[in-house]
Scaffold this active site. Structure first.
Site, PDB file in Angstrom:
ATOM      1  CG  ASP A 220       3.440  34.584  67.918  1.00  0.00           C
ATOM      2  OD1 ASP A 220       3.908  33.633  67.268  1.00  0.00           O
ATOM      3  OD2 ASP A 220       2.866  34.430  69.011  1.00  0.00           O
ATOM      4  CG  HIS A 243       8.130  34.345  68.156  1.00  0.00           C
ATOM      5  ND1 HIS A 243       7.129  33.827  68.955  1.00  0.00           N
ATOM      6  CD2 HIS A 243       8.679  35.367  68.861  1.00  0.00           C
ATOM      7  CE1 HIS A 243       7.072  34.504  70.092  1.00  0.00           C
ATOM      8  NE2 HIS A 243       8.007  35.449  70.050  1.00  0.00           N
TER       9      HIS A 243
END
Length: 394
Positions: A220, A243
């Site tokens: 993430d 991310h």
């Protein structure tokens, strides 16, 4: 006698005396003395909590020492509101292991938690959340626990986290929530790129936080910045997989504190989904983002190198056909170069009810397949300085 000695000899003698005085003033608490076992199988939670209680009760600076070996900890919550010692150092030469059965702590919220502590420093050590079982459960679509954060600080001040490795957490690896004056340096965060919701470092409702010289690879956000943050400094970060670095998501609540005075510089993104991102829910909110500098950044095959997304609404639930109320202003992108994995290297998708303003690009140079990357801008105002690539829409 001292008058007959050389200045160097006097200096050495005084240094030795001061060193031993400092040792005497700093009490050492070895977790093994309190019953901790380094076999990785025996629950050592009580031993760690007992060593904390002893250090906390000390009237002078105290050190908790974790020798080499592996220590199984079910979960441990360290409270500091009643501590007499205002300087507790935790030196870790070993590995802390979460229970391999994710159900044991999967709904506990946090694995290792510090709350209302002041002057705590953690040096070294590996925090292994052993989260792969829970990731597999979530991927399979079964009914699974939400998962825990590996290392969390709540409502704490004057914190140092140095040389720490956090890996394979069930969810977030490191959380800073409601804190002041926190320094993270030389931190390593590691989890597979497909591990769900394993943010590297999440900061919210905090001020005076710095994250320096760290390597973060997760499934993430490498670093996520939530509501209510000010005076953040992030520098010298290697991000990937993951991310990217995100301000947000913001604006879920109508009444929400904003984000301001944030510097993110000298960062390398490698193969990440995003580079530098600002993300807000497409919902009414009085939140804001202002005074942000993204500087000296290298993109290497990043899908969305520069992105503002104010229409965040997963599955079009809870916000369809609404505009974000979060006001984004005074954001500068300076000296950002490298490669985009998609044609659009810069995407500003700002709020239709509260357009972005004061967006500045300086020396931004992004390429896609040996040509200039494109730019896409909606509801945004600003200026471009000394930038030819990507082709700007400001």
């Amino acid at each position: 006698m001292l008058s007959k000695m050389s200045p160097l000899a006097i200096f050495l003698i005084l240094s030795i005396i001061l060193f031993h005085l400092s040792l005497a003033a700093n009490t050492m608490y070895n977790v093994q003395t309190f019953g901790a076992k380094s076999n990785g199988k025996t629950d050592s939670s009580k031993a760690f909590l007992s060593s904390w209680a002893a250090a906390c009760a000390s009237t002078s600076p105290a050190t908790i020492y974790v020798p080499r070996g592996s220590y199984l900890i079910r979960n441990a919550y360290f409270y500091g509101q009643t501590c007499k010692s205002k300087a507790i150092t935790i030196r870790i030469d070993g590995i802390l292991l979460a229970p391999p059965d994710y159900n044991v702590i999967g709904n506990a919220g946090n694995w290792i938690k510090f709350e209302k502590v002041n002057g705590v420093s953690i040096y070294g050590g590996i925090f292994d959340g052993q989260g792969d079982g829970l990731w597999d459960c979530k991927t399979s679509g079964k009914n699974c626990p939400k998962g825990t954060t590996a290392l969390a600080f709540y409502n704490s001040n004057n914190i140092i986290i140095s040389g720490v490795t956090a890996q394979n957490s069930q969810m977030f690896h490191i959380l800073v929530d409601g804190c002041k004056n926190v320094k993270l340096q030389g931190v390593k965060v590691s989890a597979p790129g497909n591990s769900p919701n394993t943010d590297g470092i999440h900061v919210q409702l905090s001020t005076g936080v710095s994250i320096m010289n760290s390597h973060i690879g997760t499934g993430d956000d490498c670093i996520s910045i939530g509501p209510g943050n000010s005076n953040l400094w992030i520098e010298g970060i290697a991000c990937g997989p993951g991310h990217g670095i995100s301000i947000g998501s913001l604006g879920w609540k109508l009444q929400e504190p904003g984000v301001q005075n944030v510097t993110i510089k000298s960062v390398t993104f490698t193969g990440t989904e995003n580079g530098v991102r600002v993300k807000t829910w497409a919902r009414p909110s009085n939140g804001f983002v202002r005074g942000v500098l993204f500087q000296h950044i290298v993109m290497a095959d990043v899908q969305n190198p520069i992105i503002i997304d104010q229409n965040y609404c997963p599955n079009h639930e809870s916000c369809p056909h609404q505009g974000s109320g979060v006001k984004i202003s005074d954001v500068t992108y300076q000296d950002i170069h490298g490669t985009s994995a998609t044609e659009v290297g810069v995407k500003f998708d700002c709020s239709k009810v509260n357009p972005c303003s004061g967006i500045t690009l300086k020396d931004v140079n992004l390429s896609y397949k040996d040509r200039s990357a494109e730019a896409s801008c909606v509801n945004v105002g600003g200026r471009v300085s000394r930038s030819e690539e990507p082709r700007s829409c400001l």
